[in-house]
Design an enzyme around this catalytic site. Sequence first.
Site, PDB file in Angstrom:
ATOM      1  N   ARG A   1       1.045  -1.271   0.372  1.00 57.23           N
ATOM      2  CA  ARG A   1      -0.016   0.201   0.003  1.00 57.23           C
ATOM      3  C   ARG A   1       1.017   1.216   0.458  1.00 57.23           C
ATOM      4  O   ARG A   1       1.881   0.922   0.590  1.00 57.23           O
ATOM      5  CB  ARG A   1      -0.953   0.081   0.872  1.00 57.23           C
ATOM      6  CG  ARG A   1      -2.125  -0.911   0.669  1.00 57.23           C
ATOM      7  CD  ARG A   1      -3.121  -0.597   2.303  1.00 57.23           C
ATOM      8  NE  ARG A   1      -4.286  -1.687   1.803  1.00 57.23           N
ATOM      9  CZ  ARG A   1      -5.098  -2.292   1.437  1.00 57.23           C
ATOM     10  NH1 ARG A   1      -5.105  -1.758   0.065  1.00 57.23           N
ATOM     11  NH2 ARG A   1      -5.602  -3.294   1.219  1.00 57.23           N
ATOM     12  N   ASP A   2       0.786   2.109  -0.974  1.00 57.66           N
ATOM     13  CA  ASP A   2       1.230   3.486  -1.023  1.00 57.66           C
ATOM     14  C   ASP A   2       1.288   4.200   0.619  1.00 57.66           C
ATOM     15  O   ASP A   2       0.222   4.521   1.002  1.00 57.66           O
ATOM     16  CB  ASP A   2       0.134   4.616  -1.506  1.00 57.66           C
ATOM     17  CG  ASP A   2       1.464   5.778  -2.149  1.00 57.66           C
ATOM     18  OD1 ASP A   2       1.431   5.622  -3.181  1.00 57.66           O
ATOM     19  OD2 ASP A   2       1.808   6.361  -1.641  1.00 57.66           O
ATOM     20  N   ILE A   3       2.184   4.968   1.180  1.00 57.39           N
ATOM     21  CA  ILE A   3       2.129   5.331   2.158  1.00 57.39           C
ATOM     22  C   ILE A   3       0.828   6.629   2.268  1.00 57.39           C
ATOM     23  O   ILE A   3       0.850   7.064   3.370  1.00 57.39           O
ATOM     24  CB  ILE A   3       3.322   5.516   2.224  1.00 57.39           C
ATOM     25  CG1 ILE A   3       3.834   5.976   3.980  1.00 57.39           C
ATOM     26  CG2 ILE A   3       4.064   7.088   2.388  1.00 57.39           C
ATOM     27  CD1 ILE A   3       5.221   5.887   4.675  1.00 57.39           C
TER      28      ILE A   3
ATOM     29  N   ASN B   1       4.515   6.659 -13.756  1.00 58.79           N
ATOM     30  CA  ASN B   1       5.579   8.076 -13.999  1.00 58.79           C
ATOM     31  C   ASN B   1       6.345   7.593 -14.291  1.00 58.79           C
ATOM     32  O   ASN B   1       6.734   6.876 -14.016  1.00 58.79           O
ATOM     33  CB  ASN B   1       4.923   8.384 -12.882  1.00 58.79           C
ATOM     34  CG  ASN B   1       3.547   8.744 -12.472  1.00 58.79           C
ATOM     35  OD1 ASN B   1       2.562   8.582 -13.216  1.00 58.79           O
ATOM     36  ND2 ASN B   1       3.518   9.312 -11.167  1.00 58.79           N
TER      37      ASN B   1
ATOM     38  N   VAL C   1       9.967   8.496  -6.879  1.00 54.02           N
ATOM     39  CA  VAL C   1      10.805   7.086  -6.755  1.00 54.02           C
ATOM     40  C   VAL C   1      11.437   6.420  -7.996  1.00 54.02           C
ATOM     41  O   VAL C   1      10.387   6.111  -8.295  1.00 54.02           O
ATOM     42  CB  VAL C   1       9.868   6.228  -6.136  1.00 54.02           C
ATOM     43  CG1 VAL C   1      11.083   5.634  -5.287  1.00 54.02           C
ATOM     44  CG2 VAL C   1       9.835   7.249  -4.379  1.00 54.02           C
TER      45      VAL C   1
ATOM     46  N   HIS D   1       6.827   1.353 -10.909  1.00 52.13           N
ATOM     47  CA  HIS D   1       6.131   0.968 -10.161  1.00 52.13           C
ATOM     48  C   HIS D   1       4.911   1.617 -10.839  1.00 52.13           C
ATOM     49  O   HIS D   1       4.807   2.370 -11.241  1.00 52.13           O
ATOM     50  CB  HIS D   1       5.985   1.800  -8.972  1.00 52.13           C
ATOM     51  CG  HIS D   1       6.244   3.021  -8.791  1.00 52.13           C
ATOM     52  ND1 HIS D   1       7.432   3.341  -8.572  1.00 52.13           N
ATOM     53  CD2 HIS D   1       5.654   4.101  -7.913  1.00 52.13           C
ATOM     54  CE1 HIS D   1       7.651   4.946  -8.821  1.00 52.13           C
ATOM     55  NE2 HIS D   1       6.251   5.040  -8.495  1.00 52.13           N
ATOM     56  N   MET D   2       4.229   0.299 -10.457  1.00 54.62           N
ATOM     57  CA  MET D   2       2.596   0.728 -11.311  1.00 54.62           C
ATOM     58  C   MET D   2       1.651   1.031 -10.160  1.00 54.62           C
ATOM     59  O   MET D   2       1.654   0.134  -9.183  1.00 54.62           O
ATOM     60  CB  MET D   2       1.976  -0.683 -11.559  1.00 54.62           C
ATOM     61  CG  MET D   2       1.079  -0.422 -12.523  1.00 54.62           C
ATOM     62  SD  MET D   2       0.194  -2.040 -13.272  1.00 54.62           S
ATOM     63  CE  MET D   2       1.512  -1.701 -14.248  1.00 54.62           C
ATOM     64  N   HIS D   3       1.366   2.237  -9.949  1.00 51.00           N
ATOM     65  CA  HIS D   3       0.238   2.571  -9.280  1.00 51.00           C
ATOM     66  C   HIS D   3      -1.600   1.456  -9.200  1.00 51.00           C
ATOM     67  O   HIS D   3      -1.735   2.366 -10.228  1.00 51.00           O
ATOM     68  CB  HIS D   3      -0.299   3.868  -9.436  1.00 51.00           C
ATOM     69  CG  HIS D   3       0.940   5.003  -8.597  1.00 51.00           C
ATOM     70  ND1 HIS D   3       1.045   5.088  -7.223  1.00 51.00           N
ATOM     71  CD2 HIS D   3       1.985   5.262  -9.602  1.00 51.00           C
ATOM     72  CE1 HIS D   3       2.367   5.950  -7.645  1.00 51.00           C
ATOM     73  NE2 HIS D   3       2.800   6.333  -8.084  1.00 51.00           N
TER      74      HIS D   3
HETATM   75  P1  5GP Z   1       5.392   8.227  -8.237  1.00 48.67           P
HETATM   76  O1  5GP Z   1       5.317   9.532  -7.913  1.00 48.67           O
HETATM   77  O2  5GP Z   1       7.600   8.173  -8.261  1.00 48.67           O
HETATM   78  O3  5GP Z   1       4.842   8.187  -8.924  1.00 48.67           O
HETATM   79  O4  5GP Z   1       5.178   7.571  -6.860  1.00 48.67           O
HETATM   80  C1  5GP Z   1       5.503   7.637  -5.831  1.00 48.67           C
HETATM   81  C2  5GP Z   1       5.286   6.820  -4.288  1.00 48.67           C
HETATM   82  O5  5GP Z   1       5.566   6.369  -4.037  1.00 48.67           O
HETATM   83  C3  5GP Z   1       4.260   7.956  -3.562  1.00 48.67           C
HETATM   84  O6  5GP Z   1       2.262   7.594  -4.507  1.00 48.67           O
HETATM   85  C4  5GP Z   1       4.946   8.237  -2.479  1.00 48.67           C
HETATM   86  O7  5GP Z   1       3.520   8.265  -2.138  1.00 48.67           O
HETATM   87  C5  5GP Z   1       4.997   6.358  -2.421  1.00 48.67           C
HETATM   88  N1  5GP Z   1       6.208   6.450  -1.199  1.00 48.67           N
HETATM   89  C6  5GP Z   1       6.974   7.002  -1.124  1.00 48.67           C
HETATM   90  N2  5GP Z   1       7.750   7.140   0.021  1.00 48.67           N
HETATM   91  C7  5GP Z   1       7.183   5.753   0.663  1.00 48.67           C
HETATM   92  C8  5GP Z   1       7.342   4.351   1.466  1.00 48.67           C
HETATM   93  O8  5GP Z   1       8.111   4.763   2.486  1.00 48.67           O
HETATM   94  N3  5GP Z   1       6.782   3.461   1.155  1.00 48.67           N
HETATM   95  C9  5GP Z   1       5.248   3.515   0.520  1.00 48.67           C
HETATM   96  N4  5GP Z   1       4.170   2.361   0.788  1.00 48.67           N
HETATM   97  N5  5GP Z   1       5.151   4.920   0.125  1.00 48.67           N
HETATM   98  C10 5GP Z   1       5.940   4.960  -0.370  1.00 48.67           C
END
Ligand code: 5GP
Length: 116
Positions: free
Chosen positions: A30-32, A88, A97, A101-103
């Site tokens: 799960r996303d934090i 993204n 990050v 990753h796939m949301h």
């Molecule tokens: P991006 O913007 O790179 O597509 O998405 C990165 C996602 O990683 C964000 O939605 C952010 O909330 C999530 N995220 C960043 N650090 C952590 C973490 O330490 N743990 C979890 N579970 N999600 C994270």
Amino acid sequence: MAEETIFSKIIRKEIPADVLYQDDLVTAFRDINPRAPVHILVVPNKLIPTTNDVKIEDELALGRMVTVAKKLAADEGIAEDGYRLIMNCNQHGGQEVYHIHMHLVGGRALGPMVVS
Ligand code: 5GP
């Protein structure tokens, strides 16, 4: 050699996360900072910084990300209503990050795909 991110530590279970699925190729947690009632990240276990870095040999892992997202959508009860899968890339894509990753986002109507 690409630099590891927090996601490598989550995959190795070195730091806590709400991990929902893991196999030899992918991990889902799960996303934090969830932006919807369901917000799960599906990541390849292998560090690939951006979708620009995906290689032919990564196709199995990338395909697995989709089948795992589909399974989790069903598990979360959002498959019927629908959901969005997002990857993204780099600055204009809003990537934070640098481990692809796939949301998997759903649980409510998500509105337009891109804010203009
Ligand atoms: P991006 O913007 O790179 O597509 O998405 C990165 C996602 O990683 C964000 O939605 C952010 O909330 C999530 N995220 C960043 N650090 C952590 C973490 O330490 N743990 C979890 N579970 N999600 C994270």
